[in-house]
Structures are given as structure tokens and as C-alpha cells.
Write an enzyme that holds these catalytic residues in place. Sequence first.
Site, mmCIF file in Angstrom:
data_model
loop_
_atom_site.group_PDB
_atom_site.id
_atom_site.type_symbol
_atom_site.label_atom_id
_atom_site.label_comp_id
_atom_site.label_asym_id
_atom_site.label_seq_id
_atom_site.Cartn_x
_atom_site.Cartn_y
_atom_site.Cartn_z
ATOM 1 C CD GLN A 82 -2.817 -1.171 2.404
ATOM 2 O OE1 GLN A 82 -2.824 -0.256 3.210
ATOM 3 N NE2 GLN A 82 -3.603 -2.230 2.535
ATOM 4 C CB CYS A 83 4.314 1.732 -0.544
ATOM 5 S SG CYS A 83 5.670 2.914 -0.638
ATOM 6 N N GLY A 84 3.247 4.268 -2.135
ATOM 7 C CA GLY A 84 3.332 5.004 -3.391
ATOM 8 C C GLY A 84 4.339 4.402 -4.362
ATOM 9 C CB THR B 115 2.895 -0.600 -4.322
ATOM 10 O OG1 THR B 115 2.934 -0.327 -2.917
ATOM 11 C CG2 THR B 115 2.447 -2.027 -4.543
#
Length: 174
Positions: free
Chosen positions: A50-52, A54
Site C-alpha cells: 500500500q505504498c506510493g 508499490t
Amino acid sequence: IIMISFLGNSATAKYEKLAYDFVFKNLDGGTLNLAEFKKKVIVVVNVASQCGFTSQYEDMQKIWELYQEKDFVMLGVPSNDFGQQEPGTNKEIKNFCEAKFGITFPMTEKVSVKGTNAHPFYLWAKQNHGKSAVPKWNFHKIIIGKDGRIKDTFASVTNPTSKKFIRAIEKAIN
């Protein structure tokens, strides 16, 4: 003193252990022993779903497919250390990676990558390579050479398909 500043971290690295001395569990709970990758270049990336960053999974898979036949291993290490961006279980992480990005490279179970509770591999990396080996965020990259020592590290913003990163991989392979 001037000489030490030019030599950087390698002047203090004793490497009493090598990367091959560490063991993780994989997403299925089995053993993932880095000794299996002896004499190969290993890129270790702490990942989160759920990371920018990803979307870098896609480029990690491309690099894996491009170099896996050339004594190279891509290793994903899920971690929830930054922004709680990997809240899922190991099974959920595996399903996400396979369904969304078609990941086929090895993945460890979810572990901590920073602080005193970090996985022993990350404590070793910090001890032998200094602060640049400590992830500051998700998708930090550590390149381990064929000798089991850290060759280079890259911040999250460096894409796995960038020219700079590919040059570092090819230098380590050759």
C-alpha cells in the site's frame, strides 16, 4: 583521517558474516536460506503493498526475468515498518503480489527491517555498510555481490529499471 573519508564504509566493514549466513522464512512459512544463492548477486528490497512505490513490483519482476539466468536473485522482503503500508498477512501479501504483479521471484515473510527488532540480515547490513543500508522507506534496495558482501544501496526513489540501478547490477554480475 582523510583516507578513511575516501574509503567510506568499507574501511570499517569487518564482514565476520556474509549475506549467505542469514535465513528468512518465505511467505508459505518454509525456509528461505540465502546460502542457496551463494555466488549469485542478490538484490534485497523491502516491499509494501500500500505504498506510493508499490508499482516498482512490476519493474522488480522485469529485472528478475531479465537477469535470473545470469547468477542473479531478486528478493522481496515485506515490511510494515513505514506508514503501516503492509498490514496484510503473509497469505494476503502472496496473493496480492501474484495476482496484481505476477511476482515469481522469492519473497520472505513479513519482517521488521529497521531498529533493534530488525531481521538479523538488516542488522548485519547496517553494521557492515552503515546507514545507507538501513531502509528509510519501502522499496529500499541492497545489492549483495557474488562474494556475499554489500556492493551498493539505493533509496526508494530509484526505480529498479533505471539506468543507474541496472549498471550497478551488471557491474556486480560481471
